[in-house]
Design a protein around this motif. Structure first.
Motif, PDB file in Angstrom:
ATOM      1  N   CYS A 158      -3.411  56.443  54.378  1.00 40.89           N
ATOM      2  CA  CYS A 158      -2.491  57.822  54.914  1.00 40.89           C
ATOM      3  C   CYS A 158      -2.879  58.215  56.477  1.00 40.89           C
ATOM      4  O   CYS A 158      -2.006  58.500  56.995  1.00 40.89           O
ATOM      5  N   LEU A 159      -4.009  57.987  56.816  1.00 43.69           N
ATOM      6  CA  LEU A 159      -4.401  58.123  58.332  1.00 43.69           C
ATOM      7  C   LEU A 159      -3.490  57.183  59.104  1.00 43.69           C
ATOM      8  O   LEU A 159      -3.013  57.851  60.071  1.00 43.69           O
ATOM      9  N   GLY A 160      -3.393  55.970  58.855  1.00 41.12           N
ATOM     10  CA  GLY A 160      -2.714  55.068  59.410  1.00 41.12           C
ATOM     11  C   GLY A 160      -1.043  55.405  59.540  1.00 41.12           C
ATOM     12  O   GLY A 160      -0.418  55.380  60.361  1.00 41.12           O
ATOM     13  N   SER A 161      -0.615  56.029  58.479  1.00 39.78           N
ATOM     14  CA  SER A 161       0.594  56.549  58.038  1.00 39.78           C
ATOM     15  C   SER A 161       0.775  57.578  59.098  1.00 39.78           C
ATOM     16  O   SER A 161       1.830  57.678  59.953  1.00 39.78           O
ATOM     17  N   LEU A 162      -0.017  58.490  59.147  1.00 39.06           N
ATOM     18  CA  LEU A 162       0.188  59.795  60.069  1.00 39.06           C
ATOM     19  C   LEU A 162       0.346  59.386  61.638  1.00 39.06           C
ATOM     20  O   LEU A 162       1.094  60.072  62.334  1.00 39.06           O
ATOM     21  N   ASP A 163      -0.617  58.315  61.854  1.00 39.89           N
ATOM     22  CA  ASP A 163      -0.446  57.910  63.176  1.00 39.89           C
ATOM     23  C   ASP A 163       1.013  57.216  63.731  1.00 39.89           C
ATOM     24  O   ASP A 163       1.679  57.378  64.561  1.00 39.89           O
ATOM     25  N   GLN A 164       1.490  56.355  62.591  1.00 41.58           N
ATOM     26  CA  GLN A 164       2.696  55.950  62.672  1.00 41.58           C
ATOM     27  C   GLN A 164       3.872  56.787  62.873  1.00 41.58           C
ATOM     28  O   GLN A 164       4.860  56.867  63.574  1.00 41.58           O
ATOM     29  N   GLY A 165       3.605  58.130  62.054  1.00 41.52           N
ATOM     30  CA  GLY A 165       4.639  59.348  62.248  1.00 41.52           C
ATOM     31  C   GLY A 165       4.621  60.169  63.527  1.00 41.52           C
ATOM     32  O   GLY A 165       5.214  61.052  63.589  1.00 41.52           O
ATOM     33  N   ILE A 180      -0.332  60.641  44.163  1.00 39.08           N
ATOM     34  CA  ILE A 180      -1.698  60.909  45.105  1.00 39.08           C
ATOM     35  C   ILE A 180      -1.389  60.547  46.551  1.00 39.08           C
ATOM     36  O   ILE A 180      -1.880  61.394  47.282  1.00 39.08           O
ATOM     37  N   MET A 181      -0.460  59.666  47.031  1.00 37.05           N
ATOM     38  CA  MET A 181      -0.281  59.332  48.194  1.00 37.05           C
ATOM     39  C   MET A 181       0.402  60.605  49.138  1.00 37.05           C
ATOM     40  O   MET A 181       0.163  61.028  50.130  1.00 37.05           O
ATOM     41  N   GLY A 182       1.508  61.214  48.252  1.00 31.26           N
ATOM     42  CA  GLY A 182       2.071  62.350  48.919  1.00 31.26           C
ATOM     43  C   GLY A 182       1.291  63.502  49.239  1.00 31.26           C
ATOM     44  O   GLY A 182       1.256  64.178  49.965  1.00 31.26           O
ATOM     45  N   GLN A 183       0.113  63.603  47.971  1.00 29.80           N
ATOM     46  CA  GLN A 183      -0.704  64.764  47.937  1.00 29.80           C
ATOM     47  C   GLN A 183      -1.609  64.636  49.315  1.00 29.80           C
ATOM     48  O   GLN A 183      -1.941  65.690  49.883  1.00 29.80           O
ATOM     49  N   LEU A 184      -2.194  63.314  49.468  1.00 29.78           N
ATOM     50  CA  LEU A 184      -2.969  63.069  50.601  1.00 29.78           C
ATOM     51  C   LEU A 184      -2.384  63.137  51.855  1.00 29.78           C
ATOM     52  O   LEU A 184      -3.026  63.731  52.873  1.00 29.78           O
ATOM     53  N   HIS A 185      -1.036  62.801  52.050  1.00 26.45           N
ATOM     54  CA  HIS A 185      -0.195  63.246  53.272  1.00 26.45           C
ATOM     55  C   HIS A 185      -0.137  64.712  53.544  1.00 26.45           C
ATOM     56  O   HIS A 185      -0.296  64.980  54.795  1.00 26.45           O
ATOM     57  N   ASN A 186      -0.009  65.243  52.416  1.00 25.24           N
ATOM     58  CA  ASN A 186       0.143  66.802  52.690  1.00 25.24           C
ATOM     59  C   ASN A 186      -1.346  67.305  53.106  1.00 25.24           C
ATOM     60  O   ASN A 186      -1.158  68.187  54.128  1.00 25.24           O
ATOM     61  N   VAL A 187      -2.280  67.009  52.716  1.00 19.13           N
ATOM     62  CA  VAL A 187      -3.557  67.597  52.825  1.00 19.13           C
ATOM     63  C   VAL A 187      -3.906  66.939  54.446  1.00 19.13           C
ATOM     64  O   VAL A 187      -4.389  67.996  55.351  1.00 19.13           O
ATOM     65  N   LEU A 188      -3.388  65.980  54.850  1.00 17.46           N
ATOM     66  CA  LEU A 188      -3.790  65.433  56.310  1.00 17.46           C
ATOM     67  C   LEU A 188      -2.672  66.327  57.171  1.00 17.46           C
ATOM     68  O   LEU A 188      -3.305  66.396  58.267  1.00 17.46           O
ATOM     69  N   CYS A 189      -1.587  66.279  56.831  1.00 19.89           N
ATOM     70  CA  CYS A 189      -0.685  66.964  57.668  1.00 19.89           C
ATOM     71  C   CYS A 189      -0.795  68.410  58.133  1.00 19.89           C
ATOM     72  O   CYS A 189      -0.766  68.985  59.082  1.00 19.89           O
ATOM     73  N   LYS A 190      -1.477  69.163  56.966  1.00 19.45           N
ATOM     74  CA  LYS A 190      -1.823  70.475  57.257  1.00 19.45           C
ATOM     75  C   LYS A 190      -3.079  70.505  58.291  1.00 19.45           C
ATOM     76  O   LYS A 190      -3.107  71.530  59.053  1.00 19.45           O
ATOM     77  N   LEU A 198       7.399  69.619  50.734  1.00 20.22           N
ATOM     78  CA  LEU A 198       7.273  68.332  49.799  1.00 20.22           C
ATOM     79  C   LEU A 198       8.385  68.295  48.642  1.00 20.22           C
ATOM     80  O   LEU A 198       8.484  69.340  47.976  1.00 20.22           O
ATOM     81  N   MET A 199       8.722  67.156  48.388  1.00 19.71           N
ATOM     82  CA  MET A 199       9.851  67.020  47.459  1.00 19.71           C
ATOM     83  C   MET A 199       9.337  66.379  46.283  1.00 19.71           C
ATOM     84  O   MET A 199       9.017  65.266  46.387  1.00 19.71           O
ATOM     85  N   GLU A 200       9.580  67.098  44.974  1.00 16.54           N
ATOM     86  CA  GLU A 200       8.842  66.380  43.936  1.00 16.54           C
ATOM     87  C   GLU A 200       9.606  67.070  42.667  1.00 16.54           C
ATOM     88  O   GLU A 200       9.440  68.344  42.787  1.00 16.54           O
ATOM     89  N   PRO A 201      10.084  66.215  41.925  1.00 19.40           N
ATOM     90  CA  PRO A 201      10.543  66.787  40.658  1.00 19.40           C
ATOM     91  C   PRO A 201       9.590  67.439  39.634  1.00 19.40           C
ATOM     92  O   PRO A 201      10.134  68.273  38.791  1.00 19.40           O
TER      93      PRO A 201
END
Length: 350
Positions: A158-165, A180-190, A198-201
């Motif tokens: 996810c850290l690599g993903s944030l760098d890409q973004g 889990i990956m969406g949740q980890l992205h959220n924690v790191l983006c904060k 976050l979009m989730e049904p």
């Protein structure tokens, strides 16, 4: 004393996992022997358990933590016996262009393969793992919780993903998916000072995201998700969108939620995969960027070891269930349930 044999979880056939007694690997020059204590079941292991991705039998496991048991003779290492560590199990050659340029996650060379009494595997679900010293990362806190530290690999991804973004302070970030990956992205983006949507049904996953700091959670089945994102961003659109779900039919739609110069990161693979349509003029005039994110680099793995080792982020709520090695069949079955984020297996027993 290091035993001659060890226990290892082997996926022997589709939807069957069992514990086998195998010979303990001996670290060669340049290698460290790690006593694996905690391991998480990832979606990749779930696919292996289902009979996909690799030939069986196979010793899986790559989201792991443990302690240094021995260091191969003549090995230079920045760790010592007894250190708590995390391990980057996916190998890279270290000698191709991608490795030289720091993109070892995209290695094009021939990496070393591991075998356990003739059974191939990444080896994270074996009690001992012999691996190159450069792939072993000491945790900075000697009292670090190894259960939490096992998240180093997915966190590094996810850290690599944030760098890409290229997430920056004050930006609006849309995260599609509350797994889990969406949740980890959220924690790191904060942690990067972004505003997260976050979009989730699933209501339980939306609640978890709110608990972990998401600014806005949206049920996309109860609204027009793109229009809702535009309304939440004053008509501008999101600066970044991380698409973390295995839903190919929506991968194209969320391109429309981006602002001018917005960045779309397709995180994770699609099974099954297929094409989407892109209007090149829309990319040309808006300067939107579309990229992907795959596996962690050594730098991202090191960063993850620091974040977890120093308790700078909280991932413990994402350990949904814990099992002993002997209950590996149940653990694999539960890991496939949408009720779980990560299922942990404790390999530290005798």
């Amino acid at each position: 004393m290091i035993p001659e044999t060890m226990k290892a979880i082997v996926v022997t056939e589709p939807r069957k996992a069992e514990v086998k007694e195998l010979h303990t690997p001996v670290p060669a020059a340049g290698e460290v022997l790690v006593r694996v204590e905690k391991a998480l079941i990832c979606t990749w292991e779930q696919r292996i358990f289902s009979g996909g991705d690799v030939a069986l039998p196979f010793v899986p496991g790559h989201e792991i933590s443990g302690t240094v048991a021995a260091i191969g003779e003549g090995t230079f290492a920045n760790v010592k016996v007894g250190d708590k560590v995390v391990v980057k199990t996916f190998d890279s050659c270290g000698q191709c262009e991608q490795c030289y340029r720091g993109h070892d996650n995209e290695c094009t060379g021939n990496a070393k393969k591991r075998f356990y009494d003739g059974i191939p595997g990444t080896g994270g679900f074996a009690q001992y793992l012999a691996i190159g010293s450069e792939r072993v990362y000491a945790l900075p806190d000697k009292e670090a919780d190894l259960s939490v530290a096992a998240f180093a690999e997915p966190l590094a991804c996810c850290l690599g993903s944030l760098d890409q973004g290229e997430v920056d302070f004050g930006e609006d970030v849309v995260i599609v998916g509350g797994g889990i990956m969406g949740q980890l992205h959220n924690v790191l983006c904060k942690k990067r000072g972004a505003r997260t949507i976050l979009m989730e049904p699933d209501p339980a996953r939306r609640e978890m995201a709110k608990k972990m700091g998401a600014d806005v959670v949206v049920d996309p089945t109860q609204c027009d998700p793109i229009q809702t994102i535009l309304e939440l961003t004053g008509g501008r659109g999101a600066h970044v969108c991380f698409y973390t779900v295995n839903v190919l039919s929506l991968a194209q739609d969320y391109l429309e939620c981006l602002a001018k110069r917005g960045r779309m990161v397709y995180y994770g693979s699609f099974h099954p995969s297929g094409p989407i349509q892109i209007d090149p003029n829309k990319i040309h005039y808006s300067e939107k960027r579309i990229t992907g994110s795959y596996s962690p680099t050594a730098r991202h793995f090191w960063t993850a070891s620091r974040l977890l080792g120093y308790h700078l982020i909280d991932v413990e709520p994402f350990i949904t269930e814990r099992y002993a090695m002997e209950d590996c069949q149940t653990a694999f079955e539960r890991a496939s349930s949408p009720e779980t984020y990560r299922v942990l297996i404790d390999l530290s027993g005798d």
